[in-house]
Every structure is written in structure tokens, then in C-alpha cells.
Motif scaffolding. Sequence first.
Motif, PDB file in Angstrom:
ATOM      1  N   ALA B 284       1.150  -1.312   0.223  1.00  0.00           N
ATOM      2  CA  ALA B 284      -0.040   0.038  -0.100  1.00  0.00           C
ATOM      3  C   ALA B 284       1.113   1.251   0.134  1.00  0.00           C
ATOM      4  O   ALA B 284       0.518   1.823  -0.751  1.00  0.00           O
ATOM      5  N   GLY B 318      -4.996   1.359   2.812  1.00  0.00           N
ATOM      6  CA  GLY B 318      -4.624  -0.380   2.436  1.00  0.00           C
ATOM      7  C   GLY B 318      -3.507  -0.684   3.799  1.00  0.00           C
ATOM      8  O   GLY B 318      -4.053  -2.273   4.447  1.00  0.00           O
ATOM      9  N   VAL B 402     -11.101  -2.036   1.068  1.00  0.00           N
ATOM     10  CA  VAL B 402     -10.412  -1.576   0.263  1.00  0.00           C
ATOM     11  C   VAL B 402     -11.288  -1.109  -1.099  1.00  0.00           C
ATOM     12  O   VAL B 402     -10.119   0.017  -1.961  1.00  0.00           O
ATOM     13  N   ARG B 406     -10.432   3.109  -1.504  1.00  0.00           N
ATOM     14  CA  ARG B 406      -8.954   3.416  -2.214  1.00  0.00           C
ATOM     15  C   ARG B 406      -8.856   4.695  -3.348  1.00  0.00           C
ATOM     16  O   ARG B 406      -9.384   5.049  -3.887  1.00  0.00           O
TER      17      ARG B 406
END
Lengths: 416, 410
Positions: B284, B318, B402, B406
Motif C-alpha cells: 500500500a 491499504g 480497499v 482506495r
Amino acid sequence: MSILRKRGDFVESEQQLARRHARGRVVLSVFQLATLIGVIVLVVLLLTIIKNSFGYSAVQNEVDPESLAVNGIPLESLTKSQLATILQANVSAGLFARFEHDQPIAERDAANIYDLIQEHVIAPEVEESWNLYDSLTKKDQILVLMNEQYPDAELQFLSWVNWDFVRSQQSSHPEIAGVRTAILGSLWTISIAIFFSLPVGVAAAVYLQEYARDNFLNRIIQTNINNLAGVPSIIYGILGLAIFVRAFGAFTSGVAFGAADSSTANGRTILSAGLTLGVLVLPLIIINAQEAIKAVPNSLREAGLGLGASRWETVWAHVLPNSIAGILTGSILAVSRAIGETAPLVVIGASTFIQVDPDGPFSKFTTLPAQIYQWTVRPQGAFHNIAAAASLVLLVLLLALNATAIVLRNKYSRRL
Amino acid sequence: MNKTYLRLTVRKPSLNAPIVASQSDPNAKVPVQQMPDLRRRPRLRELTINGFLFLCGFLSIFITFGIVYELGKESFLFFRNRQWSSTNKPLAADINPEQTVFEVEASGTPLQTDMNYRIEGEIIHIDAIDGTSLTVQRGFDDSQPAAHRAGLTLEAELRPNLLEFITGTEWAPHNGKFGILPLLTATLIVSGVAIVVAVPLGLATAVYLSEYASPRAHNTLKPILEILAGVPTVVYGFFALTFMTPLLRSIFGADTVNIYNMASAGIVIGILILPFVSTVSEDALSAVPRSLREASYALGATRLETALRVVVPAAFSGIAAAIILAASRAIGETMVVAIASGAGPNFTFNPFEAAETMTGHIVRISGGDMSYNSVDYNSIFAVGLMLFVMTLILNVISQRIVRRFREIYE
């Protein structure tokens, strides 16, 4: 810590800058230390295993092996008939008859009879064992203790992991027990798992990457596979117990094929274990294979289709050959996880004690990790030594597998 | 993948026929040139292969269905399961089959209203209790009302209900104690310890590897952490028992720390999930574009300030997903707790005491030769269902995080 200080002007003093950098250095060393802890733990873990695999032991023999020597020839180099005579002379008639019943003495080889003599005549027993660290640093104390508590016993420096350990069968005496049955069991179950999950997993990955349209059903399948990969392994054990052992017991025990003997009819067989492990690694194999297939450039597919190949021909002739290295590497990693799995196998019933080599998918089974578990939970110290030795064997096995994966990756990955 | 296929649109030969015919005498028998049949033929081989591949993909649905079905079915049987335990409370006088009000002796354990009891083969349901006098429904649950002699004792029905399952603090299914709390708290304590160990170490490792480490250090340390992740869990169990427990006992004293304890198992599980936290978090962190770091440096921030105030927040989703996934792993981890955390449920919040977790319980109960249709057999499915639901929720949350948070940098 604000970068611009309230000082009436926007100029930071030298000290403030120095302080910020000093803080940076301190935190950096904290980060480095944290990273180092992982390395240290790995080293300590290996040392713990090695420490327990070697060391002094107070061994008490029932019969001194030297007294069994014939004409000064040591026991190891005697012929088969001499060994058989010694065996017959030193065990009870009933026990000898049982050996004869299990497998006629005439058909056994010298090594086998030697093992029987070891186990039943010499019957070495470890009174106490010390780990490698204590053996090296406190030898004097150990000698004193030996004279006080076990005057008859012999102090031996034992390497618990040795060729005999890998070669011999399971035994209730830790000093002569080996992991051969367990290694064979591991290899059998893993082979069945691969046989089932590799083709199915790669096929599923091909479907999801190359064929599946972006519709509801396929999205469900993809999400579902991702979720299955996160299900704890013990749940797969429960599933295997309910389905392979219980519901399909007739097939997994071999009754349906007429291949079972009465001892394995309950379905707790190599086949059940292999299928359970296969189901367990299936999502991992699918996900890894998908990644490998994703890495194949689209231009290859377009070239294939453009030349008039059908979709399957494109997949078979271009996509799969170009992703095979990635698929194999991912599969080997998945398989090496399966080899180390213990919990599902304990749940579906790895046998605690079997001395017969598995001879087919319908045999009872034990595997290397299951064996380590059973030895670890025993209270006697010597069992911890052989648990450590078996762990070493397992780690070497896994290391070999992973090395293969790396070699494969390096060999095939340059073709693209 | 971007799927573009050449689509051939072909006219059927019959449509061409008039054109060919018009060139000559319509009545003359013209040798019509045989057009190749370009219609799309059903490709049997392709269809079969397609079907087979689809089935392989669909198998995963079957597996999930199998898990849910088996866990659900056997858990249902677990909650249907009933046992009888003696109350030592005897009937005061003979009763006949029709009698719904009768007397019992004062001795024995107290009875409760709205509960089922058994006298010999007959099941009765107590509607009201007035001192030693009971008002009951006879022949409950399809049992036959019968006459009973004075002195026979009542047996109380033990049946797990959902409320007791979730709130009960004792777990002994064959003795009628069906509270899962001891197993649950032990699981949470062990995973809590694991998270406390793994998250700071894992994050620090991830930040170091992604922001500070030279390529050489990175290439040396990363494989070592991967080895840590590849060690079988049973070996970690051995490590917990023979190294971590003695270490804890020498630090905190053998009186405080039990030979089998949750702290040792938790710390070792923390080490086991550490590579997991660090790898996923590092991925991440590396996904954060360079431009953000450069912007931060250009504003005069130090490396640490950039790492902690720019890169880590940018990669937060992440990292959160990594932590939740690691928690799910810790909850499902079995062998370390089976070896190091002790056998037997224990309702305690002291991490230095022995207590069995849900996974440890399943392994211990199923280790022996267990008979099907016993309470024990059904109970591992009920515990397994609980475990499955917990890990599934965590996994789904992490996937959601996620997907939703994101940050996409272009």
C-alpha cells in the motif's frame, strides 16, 4: 510539529531544524529495530529447533549391545541369520510368533531385523535429555547429575535428527522413533491434493481471466474465491470431516471399490486428507494462477485470435505456455502451505500412532506436521527432541520446495 | 482484459442466388458456384471446453455452499440437542396419567416454570409452581402420559438456546453448559495480544522497507520476512511452548505465568502474522506516487515527516485492510493455541492463564475418535460456524475498505 513556527517570521531557526532531524534519526532507528526484530525472531526460532535437536542424553539400555556381538563382530555388521538367532534368543516366544505373523522372518531383510532387535532387545530408554546449549556449557553439572541419578546409564551426545530418524518408523520409544511413515503420509496427501486442485484451479483461473464476462454470476464467483482464501484452515477440516469422511465415507474408505480393509473403513484415510487439502489450496492456486495469466500481454492473445485461432486454441498455445512459470511458482507456494497444514488433518483424524507405511489412498494416515503436533503435546522431554528434529526435516522439505519454485521462476520467466 | 473480436457478418448464400440468376436466363440451369458456408457453426469442442472451465470456476460456489450447509445443518442439530440432568427432586405422591397438579418434595434443586422435565419416559412442561405444588402439561413433546410412583425424581431438560450460547460463561456441552463466552474471550484475548505485537512491528517494518531501506537492504530483509511467513504454524507452536513460555515465566515469574498461557500463544501468533501485516502495508505504501513525496520534500519536510504525515495517510485504506485481514488470520490460527494456550475452556481475562480458544477447542475435541451425532460432534460445528462468521465479516469489511477508500492517483 508544525513546519512553520509562530515566531513572527517564517524562518526556522537552526536549532529547530536540527531538532526535527534528530527526531527523524531517532524514529528511524526505532523502525530499523522493529525490522530487525523479525529477523531476530527467525534466528531464535531456528536456534530453538536446532538446540532441541542435539544434545547429551542419559541412555539406559536394557541389554548392552556389545554383549550381543558374536565373535567380536558388532551387531550392525552381522548377517541376517545371525540377527534372527539373536532376536529369537532374546524375546519371548509369543512376541517372536507375532513378528513371524506380521511378516515371516525369512522374508524380512537384515535392516528390519536389526530394527526389531533395537526396539525389543536393546530397548534403549532416554532417562533425561539436555539441549545443545546446556550440553555445551554445563557439561560438568550434567556429569555430576548423571553419576547421582542414573549411575547405570550411558551419557551419549545424540543428534536427534539423523538418517535413522528419517528412515525408521514411528515408535513409542522416542529414541528409535522415526518420521518415515509421516513423510510418506505427507507425500501421499500432497500428491492427491495437487492431482485434484492443480487442474481444477488452473481451469477456473483460465475461465475467470479469459472467458468470464463481467456479469453478476462471475463477479460472485470471483468474490467468493477471494473470501474462500481467507477462511481459516480448520473450517476446511470441519468441512472435510462432514463431507469426505462422513458423507462420502463409503468412497473415501474404499468400501465402494472393494479396496478397504476393516481398519480404515471409517473414511479417515489418505484420500479424505488429500481432498481436504486440495479444497484448502484451491482458492490460493486460482488466485496465483489468475495473477500469472493476467501478466500475459494482450498483444499475444490478439495475435492468436487475429490469425484465426479459436479462443481455446489461443489459450492453449499462447496464454498458458507464457504463464506456466508463474502458475507453477504460485502453485508450489500454495502446496508448501498445504504441506505445513496441521489443523485440518487433525480434525479429519490423522492417526496418532501407525507403524505401517501407507500403501494407497485408502490407508490410514499421519503427516509430518501432525506428527510434530503429537510429539509436542507429550510431556516427556525426549519427545520434544524428536518434535524439534521432525521440525527440522519439515523445514528442509519446505526449503527444497521453495528453492524449486525460485529456480523455476528464474528459468522460465525470461521467455516473455 | 479488453476483449475485441472480429465479427464476421456473412450473407446467406440463398440471398445471393437471385443476383447470380439475374445474369443469365432465369430458366436455364446455371451451374451455381458453390459458396463456402461461412455461417457460424456451433463449435462443439469450444463449447465443451468453455463448459468445463465454467464448472471449475463454479466449484468454488459449491465449496462455499458446502461449508455453509454443513456448518448450518450440524449447528442446527446442536441447538436441537437436548440432555437430561437429575434435579434430585422426588414426587411426593403417586400420580395418574391425567393429573396436572401434583406435589413434589422440598429436597433437590429448585424447579423453574416454563421448563421441560422428564419423569421416566414422559416429558412434562411446568406452567406454574406454588411452593411444592406444580401445575404442568402432561405428555409434552409427543411423549405418552403415564402413571408415576412417589419417589421418582424429575430430570431437567438442558437445551442450548441462542441467548445462553452467546451469554453463558461456561462451556461443557456434555454437561449441559452451552455458553461460548469462555472460548470467545480466549480467542479475542489471544488475537488481541497478537495484534498488539504485530501491528506496531509490522507497520514500522513496512515504513522502513518502503521509505528508508536501500535496495540492497530491501532485497535482503524482504525474503527473510517471507521465510518467517512460510514456517508451518505447528513449528511456531513448538516455539511458543519451548521458548516463549519459559521466557515469559522467567520475566514475570513462574507463579504468575501458567505453563500453558494465552500471552505466549498470542505473542507467537503476532510474530506469525507480522510478515502479513508488513507485506500488505508495504504494498500500500509503495503504491503512493512519488509526486506526493516530492511535493512534501519541496515544502521542507524531513523524511520522517513525509513518511508519517503524507505517505502513511495516503495509504491508510491499504494499511487498515492489512490490519483487519491480520486479525482474521489471528482468530483462525489453530496450532499455536492448540499447543501453547492450554486445554479446557476457562472464562478469564488474565492473559497469563490457560484458556482454550474456539480453534483450540475444535482441534482437541475432534482429535480423538469422535462419534457422529454426539453433542461434541455437533458442538464443533456450532463453534466452527461462529468462527466462520467472524472471519468472514472481517474479510468482507477489509475488502470493502480497499474498494471504497482506495485513493486513485493519476
